[in-house]
Write a protein that holds these residues in place. Structure first.
Motif, short mmCIF file in Angstrom:
data_model
loop_
_atom_site.label_atom_id
_atom_site.label_comp_id
_atom_site.label_asym_id
_atom_site.label_seq_id
_atom_site.Cartn_x
_atom_site.Cartn_y
_atom_site.Cartn_z
N LEU A 21 0.94 -1.19 0.21
CA LEU A 21 -0.10 0.15 -0.18
C LEU A 21 0.93 1.09 0.07
N LEU A 64 -10.61 -2.82 -2.79
CA LEU A 64 -9.37 -3.23 -3.42
C LEU A 64 -9.52 -4.74 -3.98
N LEU A 106 -3.11 4.68 -3.17
CA LEU A 106 -3.97 5.01 -2.53
C LEU A 106 -4.71 6.36 -2.66
N LEU A 146 -9.33 -1.80 3.80
CA LEU A 146 -8.09 -1.63 4.56
C LEU A 146 -8.20 -2.22 5.86
#
Length: 485
Positions: A126, A156, A171, A198
């Motif tokens: 990430l 995601l 992101l 997340l």
């Protein structure tokens, strides 16, 4: 960011303030961000500068996106980027494919090798950066990546399920083809799908935080929410370059207090990523035997896929491109510039430049190769010198995909380096057939067999030290067969 002032690299925060000052000044907005950074927090000034650019400059968001393009392109070398160069998305996509034009710091190269060699351990990255350097470093090390870019809300999806590639998630947007997020309004916008993704990731993975400032954004929001959920079990390792243990951002520690109180987050201070990442890569590489691959071929990009497949199929060997310096030294030697290469002289030369920690060096060339006794060879190998050489010429001669052909011979030479088994003249549909009749390689691609005699030798010669390596070779062979049946 660049290693030294004036060297290639994506600018750090303070250098970005200079770019922002110039862009703001060009539309009549006085900011003096770089001067104010002496007494104010540079990260806050960065957000302020982009906020002013987006809100007050004509076509502000497009100007912000273009500034990011110019910043990222400062990592180009041979030739370096010039302000007058074209910056359309189409042109940027073309530059992205020019893998060798990007300058990568040693620490970024080490990170790429880590991700390429251990996709099972590091399936997901990430990043709040916009630049592609992590992907480029991973691909340069023979790994495979796939990309998700989010400049708004989004889920995601699955990642790393088959450990077939490193999933890199941007992101806050990407350096071209998307908007980029900088200001507090953009960074704190409601993104419920992403936040849920997340939090789900935090339930499944250990999060190692490297180089993230902990801004008030979606990442910190998800971390805080997971921290406060007593039913969740996050495992967070937070590294900071600050020398004081209290300073991995007092603000961050406060937001993650609930997880810290449960020992679910650990802070590490005084961590220099440019030192620690190469140290970690060296430590983890000792778990595997290293195979260095020197590619002196026009098919370099395609052959990088071969290394990725070899690394994914087993966990005993690390197949990595040799260092740029070593590749350059070998490539520039006169013995490698002939129209037909002599394998004895090429193997001897390569061995002289070898690293003692390297289990085997494989050199891949485009020219025909010959030994002192044979011409028109597929490849040649010296167990004593820990060097093999393969020519791509053979693939076109027998009409099989180049990736399959090269992978076959790399596996064969790794197995030969593990346990010496001599080739035999008779064709037995065996990996160690001499294959004077070149199309016989097709049989081995489909079966990956060892004949009874070679299997017997393998069992007799195996020792506790070699059994794991032989097992890894069998895994590689099995993986190859699955793709051809």
């Amino acid at each position: 960011m660049p290693e030294t002032e004036g060297s290639p690299g994506v600018p750090g925060v303070r250098a970005m303030l200079e770019l922002l000052d110039a862009d703001l000044d060009s539309v009549g907005i006085s900011s003096q961000l770089r001067t104010r950074a002496t007494n104010e927090v540079p990260g806050n000034l960065y957000q302020e500068g982009f906020r002013e650019l987006i809100r007050r400059a004509p076509n502000g968001i497009d100007r912000a996106n273009d500034l990011i393009k110019r910043a990222v392109l400062q990592a180009l070398v041979d030739p370096p980027f010039r302000a007058s160069d074209e910056r359309t998305d189409l042109h940027c996509r073309s530059i992205l494919r020019s893998n060798k034009r990007w300058y990568l710091r040693p620490s970024v190269l080490a990170l790429g090798r880590l991700l390429a060699s251990h996709p099972d351990r590091f399936p997901l990255v990430l990043t709040t950066n916009f630049d592609p350097l992590i992907e480029i470093a991973t691909q340069r090390a023979g790994g495979t990546t796939h990309r998700t870019v989010l400049h708004a809300d989004g889920y995601l999806g699955s990642h790393g399920a088959a450990h077939s590639a490193t999933h890199v998630v941007y992101l806050h947007g990407y350096w071209f083809g998307s908007d980029t997020m900088h200001s507090a309004v953009q960074l704190t916008q409601n993104r419920p799908q992403l936040q849920s993704s997340l939090i789900e990731i935090l339930r499944s993975y250990t999060l190692l935080q490297l180089g993230y400032g902990g801004w008030d954004d979606i990442v910190m929001g998800a971390l805080q929410r997971a921290s406060e959920d007593l039913g969740s079990t996050p495992d967070i390792l937070w590294a900071s370059n600050q020398l004081s243990e209290k300073d991995p951002a007092r603000k961050i520690a406060e937001r993650l207090y609930a997880a810290s109180a449960r020992q679910r987050v650990q802070f590490y201070a005084g961590i220099d990523l440019h030192e620690v990442i190469p140290q970690l890569e060296r430590a983890m590489s000792k778990e595997r035997k290293r195979i260095d691959v020197i590619v002196l071929s026009q098919h370099e990009r395609v052959l990088g896929q071969v290394l990725g497949k070899l690394n994914l199929a087993q966990n005993h060997f690390s197949f990595l491109p040799a260092t740029t310096l070593r590749t350059k030294r070998v490539a520039e030697h006169p013995d490698f510039k002939h129209k037909i290469l002599n394998t004895r002289s090429c193997i001897t030369l390569t061995a002289q430049d070898s690293d003692p920690d390297c289990f085997l060096t494989v050199v891949i060339v485009d020219q025909p190769i010959e030994s002192d006794h044979y011409s028109n060879l597929f490849g040649d190998f010296s167990k004593n010198r820990h060097v093999a050489i393969i020519t791509t010429q053979g693939a076109s001669q027998i009409g099989i995909p180049l990736t399959d052909y090269v992978r076959y011979f790399i596996i064969r030479y790794v197995l030969g380096q593990t346990i010496l088994i001599n080739t035999h003249e008779e064709t037995r549909d065996c990996m160690f057939d001499k294959k004077n009749h070149k199309p016989d390689i097709r049989l081995s691609l489909r079966s990956a067999r060892l004949c009874d005699d070679c299997n017997l030798k393998l069992r007799k010669l195996s020792s506790p030290n070699s059994e794991t390596a032989v097992g890894a070779c069998r895994q590689l062979l099995g993986h190859m067969v699955l793709e051809h049946n």
